[in-house]
Structures are given as structure tokens and as C-alpha cells.
Design a protein around this motif. Structure first.
Motif, short mmCIF file in Angstrom:
data_model
loop_
_atom_site.label_atom_id
_atom_site.label_comp_id
_atom_site.label_asym_id
_atom_site.label_seq_id
_atom_site.Cartn_x
_atom_site.Cartn_y
_atom_site.Cartn_z
N PHE A 192 7.48 12.97 -30.98
CA PHE A 192 7.66 12.28 -29.70
C PHE A 192 6.83 11.00 -29.68
CE2 PHE A 192 6.69 11.54 -25.18
CZ PHE A 192 7.97 11.56 -24.65
N ASP A 193 7.46 9.90 -29.26
CA ASP A 193 6.80 8.59 -29.22
C ASP A 193 6.14 8.39 -27.85
OD1 ASP A 193 6.01 5.94 -29.27
OD2 ASP A 193 7.80 5.26 -30.33
N TYR A 194 4.88 8.81 -27.74
CA TYR A 194 4.17 8.75 -26.46
C TYR A 194 3.95 7.31 -26.00
CZ TYR A 194 3.16 13.73 -26.89
OH TYR A 194 3.30 15.10 -26.99
N VAL A 195 3.71 6.41 -26.92
CA VAL A 195 3.46 5.01 -26.56
C VAL A 195 4.70 4.37 -25.95
CG1 VAL A 195 2.88 2.72 -27.43
CG2 VAL A 195 1.67 4.73 -28.31
N ALA A 196 5.84 4.55 -26.61
CA ALA A 196 7.10 3.99 -26.11
C ALA A 196 7.47 4.60 -24.76
CB ALA A 196 8.22 4.22 -27.12
N TYR A 197 7.23 5.92 -24.64
CA TYR A 197 7.58 6.58 -23.38
C TYR A 197 6.69 6.10 -22.24
CZ TYR A 197 8.91 10.07 -19.98
OH TYR A 197 9.37 10.68 -18.84
N GLU A 198 5.42 5.91 -22.52
CA GLU A 198 4.49 5.42 -21.50
C GLU A 198 4.89 4.02 -21.03
OE1 GLU A 198 1.58 5.47 -18.77
OE2 GLU A 198 2.11 7.14 -20.08
N GLU A 199 5.31 3.20 -21.96
CA GLU A 199 5.77 1.85 -21.60
C GLU A 199 7.01 1.92 -20.70
OE1 GLU A 199 6.44 -0.22 -25.23
OE2 GLU A 199 4.31 -0.43 -25.72
N PHE A 200 7.94 2.80 -21.07
CA PHE A 200 9.14 2.98 -20.25
C PHE A 200 8.79 3.52 -18.88
CE2 PHE A 200 11.63 6.76 -18.87
CZ PHE A 200 12.60 6.09 -18.13
N PHE A 201 7.95 4.57 -18.84
CA PHE A 201 7.70 5.22 -17.56
C PHE A 201 6.91 4.34 -16.60
CE2 PHE A 201 5.51 7.99 -14.56
CZ PHE A 201 6.63 8.56 -13.96
N SER A 202 6.05 3.50 -17.11
CA SER A 202 5.30 2.61 -16.22
C SER A 202 6.26 1.68 -15.47
CB SER A 202 4.28 1.81 -17.01
OG SER A 202 4.91 0.98 -17.95
N ARG A 203 7.34 1.29 -16.13
CA ARG A 203 8.35 0.46 -15.46
C ARG A 203 9.22 1.32 -14.53
NH1 ARG A 203 9.03 -1.00 -20.81
NH2 ARG A 203 11.09 -0.01 -20.88
N TYR A 204 9.58 2.49 -15.02
CA TYR A 204 10.48 3.35 -14.25
C TYR A 204 9.81 3.89 -12.99
CZ TYR A 204 14.03 6.96 -13.41
OH TYR A 204 15.02 7.74 -12.86
N LEU A 205 8.49 4.07 -13.04
CA LEU A 205 7.76 4.58 -11.87
C LEU A 205 7.90 3.63 -10.68
CD1 LEU A 205 5.86 6.67 -10.64
CD2 LEU A 205 3.94 5.41 -11.61
N VAL A 206 7.92 2.34 -10.93
CA VAL A 206 8.10 1.36 -9.86
C VAL A 206 9.47 1.55 -9.20
CG1 VAL A 206 8.26 -1.10 -9.32
CG2 VAL A 206 6.59 -0.30 -11.00
N ILE A 207 10.49 1.76 -10.03
CA ILE A 207 11.85 1.99 -9.52
C ILE A 207 11.90 3.29 -8.73
CG2 ILE A 207 14.25 2.42 -10.19
CD1 ILE A 207 13.64 0.67 -12.72
N LEU A 208 11.34 4.36 -9.31
CA LEU A 208 11.33 5.67 -8.64
C LEU A 208 10.68 5.57 -7.26
CD1 LEU A 208 10.23 8.24 -11.39
CD2 LEU A 208 12.43 8.15 -10.22
N THR B 234 0.83 -1.20 0.00
CA THR B 234 0.00 0.00 0.00
C THR B 234 0.86 1.25 0.00
OG1 THR B 234 -1.73 -1.17 1.20
CG2 THR B 234 -1.81 1.24 1.23
N SER B 235 1.93 1.23 0.83
CA SER B 235 2.84 2.37 0.91
C SER B 235 3.48 2.65 -0.44
CB SER B 235 3.94 2.09 1.95
OG SER B 235 4.87 3.13 1.96
N VAL B 236 3.89 1.57 -1.12
CA VAL B 236 4.50 1.73 -2.44
C VAL B 236 3.50 2.30 -3.44
CG1 VAL B 236 5.46 0.48 -4.42
CG2 VAL B 236 6.23 -0.09 -2.11
N ARG C 187 10.26 2.91 -5.23
CA ARG C 187 11.08 2.17 -4.26
C ARG C 187 12.30 2.97 -3.83
NH1 ARG C 187 8.96 -2.69 -3.53
NH2 ARG C 187 7.70 -3.62 -5.18
N ARG C 188 12.91 3.70 -4.78
CA ARG C 188 14.06 4.53 -4.41
C ARG C 188 13.64 5.66 -3.47
NH1 ARG C 188 17.47 1.36 -4.39
NH2 ARG C 188 18.76 3.08 -3.69
N ALA C 189 12.46 6.24 -3.71
CA ALA C 189 11.98 7.33 -2.86
C ALA C 189 11.80 6.86 -1.42
CB ALA C 189 10.67 7.89 -3.40
N ILE C 190 11.26 5.66 -1.24
CA ILE C 190 11.06 5.11 0.11
C ILE C 190 12.41 4.90 0.79
CG2 ILE C 190 10.28 3.07 1.38
CD1 ILE C 190 8.01 2.84 -0.71
N LYS C 191 13.38 4.34 0.04
CA LYS C 191 14.71 4.10 0.62
C LYS C 191 15.40 5.41 0.98
CE LYS C 191 15.67 -0.40 -1.55
NZ LYS C 191 16.04 -1.12 -0.33
N TRP C 192 15.29 6.40 0.10
CA TRP C 192 15.92 7.70 0.38
C TRP C 192 15.28 8.38 1.59
CZ3 TRP C 192 20.20 10.20 -0.87
CH2 TRP C 192 20.94 9.77 -1.99
#
Length: 363
Positions: free
Chosen positions: A37-53, A6-8, A55-60
């Protein structure tokens, strides 16, 4: 486990809203997206990157709440290499660069620079450049509220009077653009002009030695250093450039002068700067070597000078540089070992060679 999940999820929504609440044609930092600008490709990337962001925010957040604060350590180095959340970026940059300490040791200094007597030539040069800085960023337009042009003007005027060795009006337009861009990025992240001033001082005064002086000896030296590193680590590319008589200055000057601004995607540039403020200028070489090594086969397809220049432009675009988290992992693996001691030793050799050649001409 449920509470952690839930926190994540909550943190993810907060990050997503804070970063991406701007119109879709404008990125989170105010830059207009290009028409292709390739919105579809960026959305695919950001959906993955958001998970990383997230988890890093919680650790920081946990790290910053600790008793030890931010001190030089393998843990902090590892955290920074994995990315600083935007909410903590300005604070971490200030601390690890030494800018925070300098600001605290010189209370009121920035305001004194703004209130003091000013060089008319310096002021005029800065005003002339205002409209040329980030014309594609909505926050730097005169119609913006607030308009960041005044903040940028203040930072550059203060720095021009603070660092008279560099000066603002003494160097070429090429370097002025680089300084403007760097100051502009700092303002976008810190949202504080005094902090931006001290971070600019950390970069130009310490991390990028002698890049912005009229003779630009530090800049020329580091381009030669990159050439030597490529000869050792990617010799086929070095041989290609030598065969066609291509100078490194011709193809990588803006990489160094602008610290990859307007060359790589914004989020990737910020991830590079996270490490640059902590580990120093060797990061620039790591980025350059990773780009060249990753695209070695593509570069070697070039058959003439214009083709080589075009290849070097193309390698700064595409999925490899957009997916910033994977890209940052690559810069620490692709080039292999590269210590600051190695860089400094090469700098001594290259600088001596340039001095012997009497290299004082502008780029």
C-alpha cells in the motif's frame, strides 16, 4: 468569511477523526491494507479529498434540514453524484432506493423471517460461507467485538427466506460470494441489520433484476449489453476481444456480481453505490465504460487471451480509481450519453438473443 472557514475546519477535523481513527494498517472500514500500500500517495490524495468531503458534508446537512427532505430532483441528483458524506450515507441510500418505504410498510417483517421456520440447507450453506466473507476485514473476524459475522448471517438467512426465487443455496459459489460481499458492505455502512436487509432487497429485487437467479439471465444479459456498448463507444477494444475469442463473461463477471467490491478501492465503490441507489443499474455500465475508455491504448497492447485478462485486472488499480472524486466525474463524461431507456432497449435485444441460444448454463 472567518466563521465559514472555521466551520469548514471544524467539520474537516470531525470527518478526519471519524473516518481515520483506525490503525494505519487498517482502513476506515476495517479492511487490512496490502503490504505494498502506497501510504504517501494516499495521504496526498486524502488531504485534497478531505476538503471536498467537508464542503459536501456542510451542503448535505443544510439540504437535510430543509423542509422538502430528499425528493427526486436535479439538485439531489447533482449532490449524490458529488458524493454522500458517510454520516448521511445510510439514510440517503434507504430513502432514494425505496428501502425506507418498504421497511415502514412492513413493520416487524424482518424479525418474523428470523423467528420463523428455517431451511436447514439454507442455514448450512450460509454458515459455510461465513469465514470466506471478508477475511481481510477485522470487523468480520470471530475475535472482533462486536463480530459482524452474526449480523451478516441474520441478513442472509432472512433474505434467503424472503426471496425464494433467488434462494441462497440454489446458486453458484461465485454468486454466493457476490451476495455475501454486498450484504457485508451494507452492514459496514448502515450498522443496522434490518436496514441492510431492505437495501439488499432493493439491489437484488429491483436494481439488479435477475442477477442472482439460478439461470442468471439478468447477469448474462447485462454482460452482453456491455459488449454492445463497447462496440459502439470503444470499437477497437471490442474488435480486440472478438479477434481473440474472449467472452465478456470471462473478464467482467465479478464487476457485475460484486458491484466492484474487492475490485476497486472501498471509497470508490461507495461513491459508485451512491449513484447506483439513485440512478439505477446504468451506473454499472458507466463505470465499466469509463475504465475501458480511459485505458483503451493500454488494453490494445494485449496480444493474447491471458494478456487481455491481465490488462483488465490492471485497469482496476492505480491513481485513476483511487482518486474517487475525479473518477466519478469521469464516469459521467467519458462514456457520453447513456440513458436508462437505451440500456433497457439493449437488454430486450440481448435477452432475446440469449433465449434463442438457450442460454441457461451457469457462469
Amino acid at each position: 468569511v472567518g466563521s465559514i472557514t472555521t466551520s469548514v475546519d471544524v467539520r474537516a477535523r470531525i470527518i478526519s477523526n471519524s473516518l481515520f481513527n483506525s490503525p494505519c494498517w487498517v482502513d476506515p472500514y476495517g479492511f487490512e491494507r496490502p503490504e505494498d500500500f502506497d501510504y504517501v500517495a494516499y495521504e496526498e490524495f486524502f488531504s485534497r479529498y478531505l476538503v471536498i468531503l467537508t464542503r459536501r458534508a456542510i451542503k448535505w446537512s443544510k439540504l437535510l434540514k430543509g423542509n422538502n427532505g430528499i425528493q427526486k430532483s436535479l439538485k439531489v441528483k447533482r449532490y449524490i453524484r458529488k458524493g454522500i458524506p458517510n454520516e448521511h450515507r445510510a439514510l440517503i441510500w434507504m430513502i432514494v432506493s425505496g428501502a425506507q418505504a418498504n421497511m415502514e410498510q412492513n413493520p416487524g417483517y424482518y424479525n418474523k423471517l428470523l423467528e420463523g421456520e428455517k431451511s436447514d440447507t439454507l442455514v448450512e450453506a450460509i454458515k459455510t460461507d461465513m469465514n470466506r466473507t471478508f477475511p481481510d476485514n477485522v470487523q468480520f473476524r470471530k475475535t472482533a467485538d462486536p463480530c459482524l459475522q452474526q449480523t451478516l448471517y441474520n441478513v442472509l438467512v432472512a433474505y434467503g427466506h424472503h426471496n425464494k426465487t433467488v434462494g441462497y443455496c440454489q446458486v453458484s459459489f461465485f454468486l454466493l460470494q457476490g451476495m455475501n460481499f454486498i450484504a457485508g458492505y451494507l452492514i459496514l455502512i448502515t450498522k443496522n441489520e434490518e436496514e441492510s436487509f431492505w437495501l439488499l432487497d432493493a439491489l437484488i429485487g429491483r436494481i439488479l433484476p435477475d442477477y442472482y437467479s439460478p439461470a442468471m439471465m439478468g447477469l448474462k444479459t447485462d454482460q452482453e449489453v456491455l459488449g454492445d456498448l463497447v462496440r459502439k463507444k470503444v470499437p477497437a477494444v471490442a474488435e480486440l476481444l472478438d479477434r481473440h475469442g474472449v467472452m465478456w463473461t470471462l473478464i467482467v463477471s465479478r464487476w457485475f456480481i460484486c458491484l466492484f467490491i474487492d475490485i476497486l478501492p472501498v471509497e470508490t465503490v461507495l461513491r459508485i453505490w451512491d449513484c447506483l441507489f439513485y440512478e439505477g443499474s446504468k451506473i454499472i455500465f458507466r463505470v465499466a465504460l469509463a475504465l475501458i475508455k480511459q485505458h483503451q491504448a493500454f488494453i490494445l497492447e494485449a496480444t493474447n487471451l491471458p494478456d487481455i485478462c491481465d490488462k483488465f485486472k490492471q485497469i482496476t488499480r492505480g491513481t485513476f480509481v483511487t482518486e474517487c472524486h475525479t473518477f466519478m466525474q469521469k464516469i459521467f463524461t467519458e462514456p457520453g450519453s447513456l440513458s436508462m431507456a437505451t440500456v433497457n432497449k439493449l437488454r430486450e435485444t440481448c435477452r432475446a438473443k440469449l433465449v434463442a441460444q438457450g442460454s441457461t448454463n451457469n457462469i
